[in-house]
Design a protein around this motif. Structure first.
Motif, PDB file in Angstrom:
ATOM      1  N   HIS A  14      96.757 -69.776  72.450  1.00  0.00           N
ATOM      2  CA  HIS A  14      95.815 -69.969  73.532  1.00  0.00           C
ATOM      3  C   HIS A  14      95.521 -71.449  73.667  1.00  0.00           C
ATOM      4  O   HIS A  14      95.424 -72.162  72.678  1.00  0.00           O
ATOM      5  CB  HIS A  14      94.524 -69.208  73.262  1.00  0.00           C
ATOM      6  N   GLY A  15      95.363 -71.902  74.893  1.00  0.00           N
ATOM      7  CA  GLY A  15      95.041 -73.301  75.128  1.00  0.00           C
ATOM      8  C   GLY A  15      95.899 -73.868  76.229  1.00  0.00           C
ATOM      9  O   GLY A  15      96.664 -73.170  76.895  1.00  0.00           O
ATOM     10  N   ALA A  16      95.756 -75.163  76.411  1.00  0.00           N
ATOM     11  CA  ALA A  16      96.498 -75.865  77.451  1.00  0.00           C
ATOM     12  C   ALA A  16      97.989 -75.890  77.125  1.00  0.00           C
ATOM     13  O   ALA A  16      98.393 -75.742  75.962  1.00  0.00           O
ATOM     14  CB  ALA A  16      95.969 -77.295  77.566  1.00  0.00           C
ATOM     15  N   ALA A  17      98.777 -76.101  78.160  1.00  0.00           N
ATOM     16  CA  ALA A  17     100.217 -76.249  77.961  1.00  0.00           C
ATOM     17  C   ALA A  17     100.474 -77.494  77.113  1.00  0.00           C
ATOM     18  O   ALA A  17      99.702 -78.458  77.169  1.00  0.00           O
ATOM     19  CB  ALA A  17     100.914 -76.380  79.316  1.00  0.00           C
ATOM     20  N   PRO A  18     101.520 -77.491  76.308  1.00  0.00           N
ATOM     21  CA  PRO A  18     101.834 -78.682  75.520  1.00  0.00           C
ATOM     22  C   PRO A  18     102.034 -79.903  76.412  1.00  0.00           C
ATOM     23  O   PRO A  18     102.547 -79.798  77.531  1.00  0.00           O
ATOM     24  CB  PRO A  18     103.145 -78.308  74.815  1.00  0.00           C
ATOM     25  N   GLU A  19     101.604 -81.062  75.907  1.00  0.00           N
ATOM     26  CA  GLU A  19     101.770 -82.318  76.635  1.00  0.00           C
ATOM     27  C   GLU A  19     102.903 -83.113  76.010  1.00  0.00           C
ATOM     28  O   GLU A  19     102.925 -83.307  74.802  1.00  0.00           O
ATOM     29  CB  GLU A  19     100.500 -83.160  76.553  1.00  0.00           C
ATOM     30  N   LEU A  20     103.820 -83.556  76.825  1.00  0.00           N
ATOM     31  CA  LEU A  20     104.929 -84.404  76.406  1.00  0.00           C
ATOM     32  C   LEU A  20     104.668 -85.778  77.005  1.00  0.00           C
ATOM     33  O   LEU A  20     104.643 -85.925  78.226  1.00  0.00           O
ATOM     34  CB  LEU A  20     106.253 -83.818  76.888  1.00  0.00           C
ATOM     35  N   ALA A 127     100.540 -75.902  65.910  1.00  0.00           N
ATOM     36  CA  ALA A 127      99.367 -76.004  66.778  1.00  0.00           C
ATOM     37  C   ALA A 127      98.934 -74.634  67.267  1.00  0.00           C
ATOM     38  O   ALA A 127      99.727 -73.891  67.842  1.00  0.00           O
ATOM     39  CB  ALA A 127      99.685 -76.893  67.980  1.00  0.00           C
ATOM     40  N   LEU A 128      97.659 -74.310  67.058  1.00  0.00           N
ATOM     41  CA  LEU A 128      97.115 -73.046  67.544  1.00  0.00           C
ATOM     42  C   LEU A 128      96.642 -73.144  68.988  1.00  0.00           C
ATOM     43  O   LEU A 128      96.734 -72.170  69.737  1.00  0.00           O
ATOM     44  CB  LEU A 128      95.947 -72.601  66.660  1.00  0.00           C
ATOM     45  N   HIS A 129      96.117 -74.304  69.392  1.00  0.00           N
ATOM     46  CA  HIS A 129      95.506 -74.401  70.720  1.00  0.00           C
ATOM     47  C   HIS A 129      95.945 -75.598  71.547  1.00  0.00           C
ATOM     48  O   HIS A 129      95.892 -75.530  72.774  1.00  0.00           O
ATOM     49  CB  HIS A 129      93.979 -74.436  70.596  1.00  0.00           C
ATOM     50  N   ALA A 130      96.333 -76.702  70.923  1.00  0.00           N
ATOM     51  CA  ALA A 130      96.700 -77.906  71.683  1.00  0.00           C
ATOM     52  C   ALA A 130      97.839 -78.629  70.975  1.00  0.00           C
ATOM     53  O   ALA A 130      97.798 -78.846  69.772  1.00  0.00           O
ATOM     54  CB  ALA A 130      95.494 -78.836  71.819  1.00  0.00           C
ATOM     55  N   LEU A 131      98.854 -78.989  71.752  1.00  0.00           N
ATOM     56  CA  LEU A 131     100.007 -79.709  71.223  1.00  0.00           C
ATOM     57  C   LEU A 131     100.284 -80.920  72.098  1.00  0.00           C
ATOM     58  O   LEU A 131     100.445 -80.792  73.307  1.00  0.00           O
ATOM     59  CB  LEU A 131     101.246 -78.805  71.180  1.00  0.00           C
TER      60      LEU A 131
END
Length: 145
Positions: A14-20, A127-131
Protein backbone atom coordinates in the motif's frame (compact mmCIF):
# COMPACT_ATOMS: atom_id res chain seq x y z
CA UNK A 1 12.61 -6.94 -12.23
CA UNK A 2 12.57 -10.71 -12.11
CA UNK A 3 12.91 -12.44 -15.43
CA UNK A 4 10.26 -15.03 -14.62
CA UNK A 5 7.14 -13.86 -12.81
CA UNK A 6 5.77 -17.36 -12.33
CA UNK A 7 8.29 -18.08 -9.56
CA UNK A 8 7.10 -15.21 -7.36
CA UNK A 9 3.70 -14.72 -5.83
CA UNK A 10 3.14 -10.96 -5.65
CA UNK A 11 2.18 -9.43 -2.33
CA UNK A 12 0.10 -6.28 -2.32
CA UNK A 13 1.77 -3.19 -0.93
CA UNK A 14 0.00 0.00 0.00
CA UNK A 15 1.21 3.50 -0.75
CA UNK A 16 2.32 5.69 -3.58
CA UNK A 17 3.77 4.28 -6.77
CA UNK A 18 7.55 3.85 -6.65
CA UNK A 19 9.53 6.93 -7.65
CA UNK A 20 12.42 6.60 -10.10
CA UNK A 21 14.63 9.69 -9.89
CA UNK A 22 17.41 10.51 -12.34
CA UNK A 23 20.15 12.47 -10.60
CA UNK A 24 22.21 15.01 -12.54
CA UNK A 25 25.36 13.44 -11.06
CA UNK A 26 26.39 11.06 -8.29
CA UNK A 27 27.33 13.95 -5.98
CA UNK A 28 23.71 15.14 -5.82
CA UNK A 29 22.54 11.89 -4.20
CA UNK A 30 23.34 12.99 -0.66
CA UNK A 31 21.17 16.11 -0.78
CA UNK A 32 18.30 14.18 -2.39
CA UNK A 33 18.54 11.43 0.25
CA UNK A 34 18.55 13.98 3.09
CA UNK A 35 15.50 15.70 1.63
CA UNK A 36 13.70 12.35 1.28
CA UNK A 37 14.63 11.24 4.80
CA UNK A 38 13.24 14.47 6.25
CA UNK A 39 10.08 14.24 4.19
CA UNK A 40 9.47 10.60 5.11
CA UNK A 41 9.97 11.41 8.80
CA UNK A 42 7.49 14.32 8.51
CA UNK A 43 5.00 11.97 6.83
CA UNK A 44 5.21 9.62 9.83
CA UNK A 45 7.25 6.75 8.45
CA UNK A 46 8.90 5.04 11.42
CA UNK A 47 11.41 2.86 9.60
CA UNK A 48 13.37 3.88 6.53
CA UNK A 49 16.05 1.82 4.83
CA UNK A 50 18.67 3.51 2.67
CA UNK A 51 20.00 0.58 0.67
CA UNK A 52 23.35 0.68 -1.09
CA UNK A 53 25.05 -1.83 -3.36
CA UNK A 54 28.15 -2.22 -1.18
CA UNK A 55 29.28 -1.94 2.41
CA UNK A 56 31.76 0.79 1.45
CA UNK A 57 28.92 2.88 0.01
CA UNK A 58 26.84 2.33 3.16
CA UNK A 59 29.74 3.42 5.36
CA UNK A 60 30.43 6.50 3.25
CA UNK A 61 26.76 7.53 3.16
CA UNK A 62 26.46 7.06 6.90
CA UNK A 63 29.52 9.25 7.53
CA UNK A 64 28.20 11.92 5.17
CA UNK A 65 24.56 12.00 6.31
CA UNK A 66 24.61 11.15 10.03
CA UNK A 67 25.78 14.63 10.97
CA UNK A 68 22.60 16.10 9.42
CA UNK A 69 20.03 13.37 10.16
CA UNK A 70 19.69 10.65 12.84
CA UNK A 71 20.78 7.77 10.62
CA UNK A 72 22.13 4.44 11.85
CA UNK A 73 24.45 2.10 9.97
CA UNK A 74 23.69 -1.60 9.71
CA UNK A 75 26.88 -3.25 8.52
CA UNK A 76 26.59 -6.79 9.86
CA UNK A 77 28.32 -6.64 13.24
CA UNK A 78 25.52 -5.05 15.26
CA UNK A 79 23.99 -6.84 18.24
CA UNK A 80 20.61 -5.16 17.81
CA UNK A 81 18.61 -3.93 14.88
CA UNK A 82 18.53 -0.12 15.03
CA UNK A 83 15.22 1.72 14.92
CA UNK A 84 14.43 4.68 12.69
CA UNK A 85 16.44 5.39 9.57
CA UNK A 86 19.12 2.85 8.65
CA UNK A 87 21.69 2.69 5.87
CA UNK A 88 22.77 -0.81 4.86
CA UNK A 89 24.21 -2.75 1.94
CA UNK A 90 21.74 -4.74 -0.13
CA UNK A 91 23.23 -8.10 0.86
CA UNK A 92 22.06 -7.48 4.46
CA UNK A 93 18.54 -6.41 3.44
CA UNK A 94 17.02 -9.80 2.63
CA UNK A 95 14.29 -10.64 5.13
CA UNK A 96 14.01 -7.07 6.43
CA UNK A 97 11.07 -4.73 5.90
CA UNK A 98 10.92 -0.95 6.12
CA UNK A 99 8.01 1.46 5.88
CA UNK A 100 10.01 3.23 3.18
CA UNK A 101 13.14 2.49 1.18
CA UNK A 102 15.52 4.79 -0.64
CA UNK A 103 17.63 2.78 -3.08
CA UNK A 104 20.95 4.51 -3.58
CA UNK A 105 22.19 4.41 -7.17
CA UNK A 106 20.24 1.83 -9.11
CA UNK A 107 22.16 2.81 -12.21
CA UNK A 108 23.51 0.48 -14.86
CA UNK A 109 26.94 0.73 -13.25
CA UNK A 110 25.64 -1.04 -10.13
CA UNK A 111 22.89 -3.33 -11.44
CA UNK A 112 23.30 -4.47 -15.04
CA UNK A 113 24.43 -8.07 -14.97
CA UNK A 114 22.07 -11.02 -14.71
CA UNK A 115 23.57 -11.90 -11.31
CA UNK A 116 22.51 -8.43 -10.05
CA UNK A 117 18.83 -9.10 -10.75
CA UNK A 118 18.03 -10.79 -7.42
CA UNK A 119 19.85 -8.10 -5.44
CA UNK A 120 17.89 -5.36 -7.18
CA UNK A 121 14.67 -7.28 -6.55
CA UNK A 122 15.50 -7.69 -2.84
CA UNK A 123 16.33 -3.98 -2.50
CA UNK A 124 13.09 -2.84 -4.13
CA UNK A 125 10.84 -5.25 -2.23
CA UNK A 126 11.95 -4.19 1.25
CA UNK A 127 9.59 -1.20 1.10
CA UNK A 128 6.13 -1.65 2.59
CA UNK A 129 4.68 1.74 1.64
CA UNK A 130 7.15 4.01 -0.21
CA UNK A 131 10.01 3.29 -2.59
CA UNK A 132 12.40 5.85 -4.05
CA UNK A 133 14.92 4.57 -6.60
CA UNK A 134 17.82 6.91 -7.38
CA UNK A 135 20.28 6.59 -10.24
CA UNK A 136 22.85 8.67 -12.03
CA UNK A 137 23.88 8.01 -15.59
CA UNK A 138 21.83 5.29 -17.25
CA UNK A 139 19.24 3.44 -15.14
CA UNK A 140 19.67 -0.26 -14.59
CA UNK A 141 18.44 -2.18 -17.63
CA UNK A 142 16.90 -4.60 -15.10
CA UNK A 143 14.37 -2.00 -13.90
CA UNK A 144 10.92 -2.15 -15.49
CA UNK A 145 10.15 0.77 -17.77
Amino acid sequence: ILASYDVVEPVGRHGAAPELIALPNADSAQSVILERLRRLKDEGFDSVGVITRTRAEAEALHRALAKDFPLHALLGAEDEFPKGAVVLPVYLAKGLEFDAVILFDAGAEHYSQEEDRNLLYVACTRALHALTVLYSGAPSPLLPR
